[in-house]
Design a protein around this motif. Structure first.
Motif, PDB file in Angstrom:
ATOM      1  N   ALA A   1      30.644 -21.196   0.740  1.00 38.94           N
ATOM      2  CA  ALA A   1      31.256 -20.209  -0.156  1.00 38.94           C
ATOM      3  C   ALA A   1      29.868 -19.088  -0.509  1.00 38.94           C
ATOM      4  O   ALA A   1      30.789 -17.726   0.110  1.00 38.94           O
ATOM      5  N   ALA A   2      28.802 -18.830   0.102  1.00 40.30           N
ATOM      6  CA  ALA A   2      28.318 -17.338   0.593  1.00 40.30           C
ATOM      7  C   ALA A   2      28.151 -16.815   1.553  1.00 40.30           C
ATOM      8  O   ALA A   2      28.640 -15.773   1.347  1.00 40.30           O
ATOM      9  N   ALA A   3      29.009 -17.641   2.712  1.00 40.68           N
ATOM     10  CA  ALA A   3      29.403 -16.970   3.941  1.00 40.68           C
ATOM     11  C   ALA A   3      30.755 -15.969   3.734  1.00 40.68           C
ATOM     12  O   ALA A   3      31.504 -15.217   4.774  1.00 40.68           O
ATOM     13  N   ALA A   4      31.989 -17.213   3.184  1.00 45.33           N
ATOM     14  CA  ALA A   4      32.996 -16.683   2.778  1.00 45.33           C
ATOM     15  C   ALA A   4      32.454 -15.542   1.534  1.00 45.33           C
ATOM     16  O   ALA A   4      33.792 -14.098   1.920  1.00 45.33           O
ATOM     17  N   GLY A   5      31.357 -15.408   1.160  1.00 45.75           N
ATOM     18  CA  GLY A   5      31.553 -14.250  -0.045  1.00 45.75           C
ATOM     19  C   GLY A   5      31.314 -13.127   0.825  1.00 45.75           C
ATOM     20  O   GLY A   5      31.331 -11.849   0.324  1.00 45.75           O
ATOM     21  N   PHE A   6      30.181 -13.197   2.155  1.00 39.85           N
ATOM     22  CA  PHE A   6      30.084 -12.718   2.855  1.00 39.85           C
ATOM     23  C   PHE A   6      30.744 -11.745   3.751  1.00 39.85           C
ATOM     24  O   PHE A   6      30.365 -10.671   3.920  1.00 39.85           O
ATOM     25  N   CYS A   7      31.592 -12.846   3.615  1.00 39.46           N
ATOM     26  CA  CYS A   7      33.002 -12.101   4.939  1.00 39.46           C
ATOM     27  C   CYS A   7      33.889 -10.579   4.041  1.00 39.46           C
ATOM     28  O   CYS A   7      34.450 -10.317   4.650  1.00 39.46           O
ATOM     29  N   LEU A   8      33.100 -10.893   2.466  1.00 39.70           N
ATOM     30  CA  LEU A   8      34.385  -9.735   1.698  1.00 39.70           C
ATOM     31  C   LEU A   8      34.708  -8.820   2.102  1.00 39.70           C
ATOM     32  O   LEU A   8      32.987  -7.954   1.765  1.00 39.70           O
ATOM     33  N   GLY A   9      35.514  -8.069   2.439  1.00 38.79           N
ATOM     34  CA  GLY A   9      35.755  -5.726   2.774  1.00 38.79           C
ATOM     35  C   GLY A   9      36.135  -5.532   1.563  1.00 38.79           C
ATOM     36  O   GLY A   9      35.745  -6.275   0.608  1.00 38.79           O
ATOM     37  N   GLU A  10      35.626  -4.390   2.460  1.00 37.02           N
ATOM     38  CA  GLU A  10      35.334  -3.505   0.764  1.00 37.02           C
ATOM     39  C   GLU A  10      37.371  -3.303   0.148  1.00 37.02           C
ATOM     40  O   GLU A  10      37.728  -3.779   0.669  1.00 37.02           O
ATOM     41  N   PRO A  11      37.502  -3.426  -0.703  1.00 37.48           N
ATOM     42  CA  PRO A  11      38.612  -2.997  -1.653  1.00 37.48           C
ATOM     43  C   PRO A  11      39.101  -2.143  -1.578  1.00 37.48           C
ATOM     44  O   PRO A  11      39.289  -1.285  -1.030  1.00 37.48           O
ATOM     45  N   SER A  12      40.484  -2.098  -1.533  1.00 35.51           N
ATOM     46  CA  SER A  12      41.525  -1.705  -1.346  1.00 35.51           C
ATOM     47  C   SER A  12      41.524  -0.554  -2.380  1.00 35.51           C
ATOM     48  O   SER A  12      42.028   0.911  -2.011  1.00 35.51           O
ATOM     49  N   TYR A  13      41.128  -1.044  -3.253  1.00 31.32           N
ATOM     50  CA  TYR A  13      41.345   0.415  -4.847  1.00 31.32           C
ATOM     51  C   TYR A  13      39.990   0.041  -5.437  1.00 31.32           C
ATOM     52  O   TYR A  13      40.025  -0.510  -6.699  1.00 31.32           O
ATOM     53  N   PRO A  14      38.967   0.686  -4.706  1.00 31.06           N
ATOM     54  CA  PRO A  14      38.008   1.009  -5.197  1.00 31.06           C
ATOM     55  C   PRO A  14      38.206   1.748  -7.146  1.00 31.06           C
ATOM     56  O   PRO A  14      38.530   2.268  -7.357  1.00 31.06           O
ATOM     57  N   ALA A  15      37.448   0.691  -8.588  1.00 31.77           N
ATOM     58  CA  ALA A  15      37.467   0.996  -8.962  1.00 31.77           C
ATOM     59  C   ALA A  15      36.260   1.718  -9.265  1.00 31.77           C
ATOM     60  O   ALA A  15      35.642   2.227  -8.725  1.00 31.77           O
ATOM     61  N   LYS A  16      36.131   3.413  -9.658  1.00 34.95           N
ATOM     62  CA  LYS A  16      35.148   3.940 -10.767  1.00 34.95           C
ATOM     63  C   LYS A  16      34.449   3.542 -10.850  1.00 34.95           C
ATOM     64  O   LYS A  16      34.268   2.476 -11.813  1.00 34.95           O
ATOM     65  N   SER A  17      33.032   4.216 -10.637  1.00 34.53           N
ATOM     66  CA  SER A  17      31.840   3.670 -11.163  1.00 34.53           C
ATOM     67  C   SER A  17      30.854   3.961 -13.094  1.00 34.53           C
ATOM     68  O   SER A  17      32.008   5.587 -13.468  1.00 34.53           O
ATOM     69  N   ALA A  18      30.895   3.369 -13.250  1.00 37.26           N
ATOM     70  CA  ALA A  18      30.366   3.880 -14.993  1.00 37.26           C
ATOM     71  C   ALA A  18      29.548   5.294 -14.937  1.00 37.26           C
ATOM     72  O   ALA A  18      28.705   4.934 -13.542  1.00 37.26           O
ATOM     73  N   ALA A  19      28.966   6.134 -15.511  1.00 35.54           N
ATOM     74  CA  ALA A  19      28.663   7.281 -15.412  1.00 35.54           C
ATOM     75  C   ALA A  19      27.039   6.683 -16.079  1.00 35.54           C
ATOM     76  O   ALA A  19      26.611   5.639 -16.491  1.00 35.54           O
ATOM     77  N   ARG A  20      25.908   6.857 -14.899  1.00 30.68           N
ATOM     78  CA  ARG A  20      24.706   6.130 -14.735  1.00 30.68           C
ATOM     79  C   ARG A  20      24.348   7.827 -16.284  1.00 30.68           C
ATOM     80  O   ARG A  20      24.007   8.232 -16.158  1.00 30.68           O
ATOM     81  N   THR A  21      23.477   5.826 -17.248  1.00 30.02           N
ATOM     82  CA  THR A  21      22.604   6.813 -18.281  1.00 30.02           C
ATOM     83  C   THR A  21      21.708   5.110 -18.279  1.00 30.02           C
ATOM     84  O   THR A  21      21.858   4.942 -17.531  1.00 30.02           O
ATOM     85  N   GLY A  22      20.826   4.864 -19.323  1.00 29.98           N
ATOM     86  CA  GLY A  22      20.215   3.989 -19.557  1.00 29.98           C
ATOM     87  C   GLY A  22      20.791   2.755 -19.613  1.00 29.98           C
ATOM     88  O   GLY A  22      21.499   2.662 -20.123  1.00 29.98           O
ATOM     89  N   TRP A  23      20.141   1.882 -19.595  1.00 30.76           N
ATOM     90  CA  TRP A  23      20.317   0.524 -18.996  1.00 30.76           C
ATOM     91  C   TRP A  23      21.052  -0.305 -20.557  1.00 30.76           C
ATOM     92  O   TRP A  23      21.805  -0.449 -21.272  1.00 30.76           O
ATOM     93  N   LEU A  24      20.225   0.412 -21.853  1.00 34.46           N
ATOM     94  CA  LEU A  24      20.443   0.429 -22.614  1.00 34.46           C
ATOM     95  C   LEU A  24      21.386   0.832 -23.841  1.00 34.46           C
ATOM     96  O   LEU A  24      22.312   0.559 -24.298  1.00 34.46           O
ATOM     97  N   ALA A  25      21.985   2.084 -23.236  1.00 34.43           N
ATOM     98  CA  ALA A  25      23.189   2.749 -23.371  1.00 34.43           C
ATOM     99  C   ALA A  25      24.501   2.528 -22.749  1.00 34.43           C
ATOM    100  O   ALA A  25      25.113   2.695 -23.574  1.00 34.43           O
ATOM    101  N   ASP A  26      23.768   1.939 -21.305  1.00 28.36           N
ATOM    102  CA  ASP A  26      25.781   1.341 -20.986  1.00 28.36           C
ATOM    103  C   ASP A  26      25.586  -0.131 -21.633  1.00 28.36           C
ATOM    104  O   ASP A  26      26.937   0.083 -21.733  1.00 28.36           O
ATOM    105  N   LEU A  27      24.761  -0.886 -22.533  1.00 25.68           N
ATOM    106  CA  LEU A  27      24.986  -2.146 -22.477  1.00 25.68           C
ATOM    107  C   LEU A  27      25.588  -1.448 -24.452  1.00 25.68           C
ATOM    108  O   LEU A  27      26.238  -2.111 -24.733  1.00 25.68           O
TER     109      LEU A  27
END
Length: 429
Positions: A184-210
């Protein structure tokens, strides 16, 4: 579904690898859990089993929401690799313990904590990465593939674990568990880059993100009440297909073979549903009516288990429950995933998974309390009534009907358009 599986597009390979990795992971985890429960029961009995179960449930309830911001900060492919690597290390530790003959509840709990942290990182990323791998029009088919893979793993996993225990000892089963986690790990490591990558959340503090993730989950009434009603349904439903099923089989003086047939029928019904029967029902009735019909059939089948004394009838009822599950799981899941803003998908998914885990913790407590006063057959009837009433609450969720009648493109980003205040930046404290 098979036609989609064989599509030559670039997005098909990452999807196939993800499904393969998930199936192997589910096979490994069910096999390992069966062997671990057998080992604890054999060496220390019910007391250690209950302590281990309580420890795992409590840690899961804390880890899932606390680590949820990771899924919206880091690339999901990286989190999937990290989670699978940690699960592989956990499987290696359990194999070494079993081979050495050392039994220590503290060490088993430490291994369990590692697997909990790994799953808290892995599961929200695995669930929410699908829209990044396929285009919107193909997302329903991708979700069906995932459900089919999960049903296949659920169908084969317990049987594989039982056969392995019958043919060897715990160390051999843990070795098999290690090999499957490695694959399962081998298959997961072979996973390529997503074709439609999502935007990352704006970086704030961990508690703020939570806080932002919790506010988003709670701030969309449709998703909030859908999640709460679904969790309440699970409280009544899980004992019926879990701890009560072997008791019902034993009450009818049936052999363990019938218990295995009932468990297999549940997964087979789910597999048939995701293979196409659920789609036929949804296309014929529309999403809202299909959901209502599936909830009603599932609740009535649960009640019928308490009344049915004919062994083949029990098997058929479990298959019907599996088919109904496939409909309720497929209806609306695509819409909900598309409706979540990309930068909040992992956190909102983690909130849903944490509440589901909480329901799974309450379910056996409820069933155990009912069994003190009623017979197994009567408890099935009570659970069916509770399930049907909570299912009615699901159908009364505000805006459920108009939301389910949207097409997929209209559902994309619907939460943020309808409730922008739930996703607005938090004011500094």
């Amino acid at each position: 579904m098979l036609q989609f599986w064989n599509r030559p597009q670039a997005c098909a390979l990452p999807l196939r690898l993800l499904m393969l990795s998930e199936t192997l992971q589910l096979l490994a985890s069910t096999t390992g859990q069966l062997a671990l429960a057998w080992w604890i029961a054999q060496r220390a009995g019910a007391a250690d089993l209950s302590r281990y179960g309580a420890f795992m449930a409590g840690c899961t309830l804390l880890a899932m929401p606390l680590l949820s911001p990771l899924g919206d900060r880091w690339p999901k492919r990286r989190l999937i690799r990290l989670g699978k690597l940690c699960l592989l290390l956990d499987a290696l530790a359990l194999w070494l313990l079993a081979c050495s003959g050392i039994y220590s509840l503290a060490l088993l709990c430490a291994c369990g904590l590692l697997s909990i942290l790994a799953n808290a990182v892995l599961l929200p990323a695995q669930v929410s990465i699908l829209p990044e791998l396929v285009e919107t029009s193909q997302l329903p088919k991708a979700i069906r593939l995932r459900r089919g893979a999960q049903a296949l793993g659920g169908l084969l996993g317990p049987g594989l674990g039982g056969v392995a225990l019958a043919l060897g000892d715990v160390s051999m089963v843990m070795g098999l568990n290690l090999v499957m986690f490695a694959a399962a790990a081998a298959a997961g490591f072979c996973l390529g880059e997503p074709s439609y990558p999502a935007k990352s959340a704006a970086r704030t503090g961990w508690l703020a993100d939570l806080r932002a993730g919790l506010r988003a989950k709670w701030g969309v009434p449709l998703d909030r009440w859908w999640t709460l009603a679904g969790a309440l349904m699970m409280v009544f439903f899980l004992p019926a297909i879990g701890m009560l099923l072997p008791l019902r089989v034993q009450a009818l003086d049936l052999s363990a073979l019938w218990f295995g047939a009932c468990a297999a029928a549940l997964s087979l019904g789910l597999l048939l549903g995701v293979a196409g029967l659920a789609d036929l029902l949804i296309a014929r009735l529309d999403r809202v009516r299909a959901m209502a019909a599936a909830v009603a059939l599932c609740g009535l089948a649960v009640g019928a288990i308490g009344l049915c004394a004919w062994p083949p009838g029990l098997v058929l009822l479990l298959a019907l429950i599996g088919l109904s599950m496939s409909v309720t799981q497929l209806v609306g899941q695509t819409h909900r995933m598309l409706a979540m803003p990309e930068a909040f998908r992992a956190r909102m998914t983690a909130g849903q998974l944490a509440l589901a885990q909480f329901a799974a913790t309450l379910a056996p407590l409820l069933a155990g309390s009912l069994l003190r006063h009623w017979t197994v057959a009567s408890v099935y009837l009570l659970l069916a009534a509770g399930f049907l009433l909570s299912g009615l609450l699901l159908l009364l969720v505000p805006e459920l009907r108009p939301f389910l009648r949207l097409d997929h493109e209209s559902a994309r980003g619907w939460y943020a358009r309808r409730y922008p205040e739930a996703f607005a930046p938090l004011s500094p404290r």
